[in-house]
Design an enzyme around this catalytic site. Structure first.
Site, PDB file in Angstrom:
ATOM      1  N   LYS A  31      -3.829  -1.421  11.486  1.00  0.00           N
ATOM      2  CA  LYS A  31      -4.652  -0.527  10.679  1.00  0.00           C
ATOM      3  C   LYS A  31      -6.002  -0.275  11.347  1.00  0.00           C
ATOM      4  O   LYS A  31      -6.513   0.850  11.337  1.00  0.00           O
ATOM      5  CB  LYS A  31      -4.838  -1.097   9.272  1.00  0.00           C
ATOM      6  N   TYR A  36      -0.502  -6.716  10.991  1.00  0.00           N
ATOM      7  CA  TYR A  36      -0.643  -5.569  10.087  1.00  0.00           C
ATOM      8  C   TYR A  36      -2.084  -5.069  10.085  1.00  0.00           C
ATOM      9  O   TYR A  36      -2.353  -3.875  10.272  1.00  0.00           O
ATOM     10  CB  TYR A  36      -0.208  -5.946   8.669  1.00  0.00           C
ATOM     11  N   SER A  64      -6.757  -0.125   5.234  1.00  0.00           N
ATOM     12  CA  SER A  64      -6.597  -1.299   4.370  1.00  0.00           C
ATOM     13  C   SER A  64      -7.780  -2.240   4.507  1.00  0.00           C
ATOM     14  O   SER A  64      -8.405  -2.326   5.579  1.00  0.00           O
ATOM     15  CB  SER A  64      -5.311  -2.034   4.762  1.00  0.00           C
TER      16      SER A  64
END
Length: 327
Positions: free
Chosen positions: A145, A141, A117
């Site tokens: 990643k 988050y 991402s």
């Protein structure tokens, strides 16, 4: 090739499964269908229901289906939720990936694509983000990643896997209505949801240092994103064991949130002046990709524009909300 796609019944995963199967690859999807939809999958795609963190199931699927490559999309992906429950995100996104890679190594699978991402970059103050822009994620988050990328590359080097990490920017649209995004966490369906409930689109902050004061983002059509997976998967055959390819997947064009809201109004026939709410913590004023590496190394370029994304997403929204057009 036989590809295992984890999370392949999800919004992005189903598009990747469709593209790969359409290119003649054999596709097996592993999905617990907690957020996915089995109805998105085409005939000929094998669905195995279960968790991508279930080692016993992984061993059976990888050997039983003769899997030769893996596309890993299964993950938790809500930024706000990751802040509230970082343990869940590290357990699912990093711990689950660890289990999957252990199974991949044991099964002798040699090609691995990881869904990453643009969140790995954080809030860089640059005109366009390249793959060399420093990574400084600002939420759990994004951290998971980035940690996932590190783990994938390290495993590839240690065990002779050829790997790729695809850093997605903002994904929207649908290749066909039944494959559309069913959630309301991304900006386009969020706007649709408010409009069909008789409310104006909500913009978070209009005092950013951008031309119209709202955040500028790079949007990529999910069908283009699926084609990017095909291009990357095809390139792995010519790359050496332990080699990694890390690429941005975007259009390289910025669209402000206000411009997007105006376009949504045009497409839906509801040209409503957006409401403005307070800024969300951590939102970058501008996040636009440089997609030059994908073009230079793989010959891939996005074909579809933002209007294509909104129009196709609206068709999918109306399929799932049949009275949306008349509200």
């Amino acid at each position: 090739m036989t590809w295992l796609i984890t999370g392949g019944a999800g919004y992005i995963g189903a598009h990747v499964a469709r593209a790969m199967a359409g290119a003649g690859e054999r596709v097996v999807v592993l999905d617990d269908v907690s957020t996915g939809d089995a109805g998105r999958l085409d005939e000929g795609v094998t669905l195995v229901r279960g968790s991508a963190a279930d080692r016993g199931l992984l061993d059976r699927v990888l050997s039983g289906h003769g899997v030769t490559g893996v596309v890993h999309l299964a993950a938790k992906k809500q930024v706000g939720e990751s802040v509230e429950d970082p343990l869940l995100y590290y357990r699912e996104n990093v711990g689950g990936l660890t289990v999957l890679l252990e199974a991949v190594v044991a099964a002798g699978v040699r090609r691995f694509l990881f869904s990453s991402s643009a969140a790995v970059y954080g809030v860089p103050d640059v005109e366009r983000i390249t793959e060399l822009t420093p990574c400084a994620p600002i939420n759990p988050y994004g951290e998971t990643k980035l940690a996932g990328e590190w783990l994938v590359r390290a495993t590839g080097r240690a065990h002779g896997l050829t790997t790729a990490c695809l850093r997605y920017f903002n994904v929207a649209g649908a290749a066909e209505p039944r494959l559309s995004d069913t959630g309301v966490h991304n900006v386009v369906p969020m706007f649709f949801d408010r409009l069909t409930r008789g409310r104006a689109p909500l913009i978070f902050g209009d005092d950013y240092p951008t031309p119209d004061g709202t955040c500028v983002r790079d949007y990529i059509h999910v069908a283009d994103l699926a084609d990017a997976h095909l291009a990357v998967a095809g390139s792995l055959a010519s790359r050496g064991a332990g080699e990694d390819l890390t690429v941005n997947v975007g259009r390289g064009e910025g669209v402000s949130v206000r411009e997007l809201a105006v376009l949504v109004g045009e497409v839906t026939g509801r040209p409503v002046e957006p409401e403005t709410g307070p800024r969300r913590p951590g939102d970058a004023p501008r996040a636009v990709a440089s997609a030059e590496r994908m073009t230079r190394e793989l010959g891939w370029t996005a074909r579809l524009g933002v209007r294509d994304m909104v129009e196709s997403a609206w068709e999918g929204w109306c399929l799932r909300h049949p009275d949306a057009r008349t509200r």
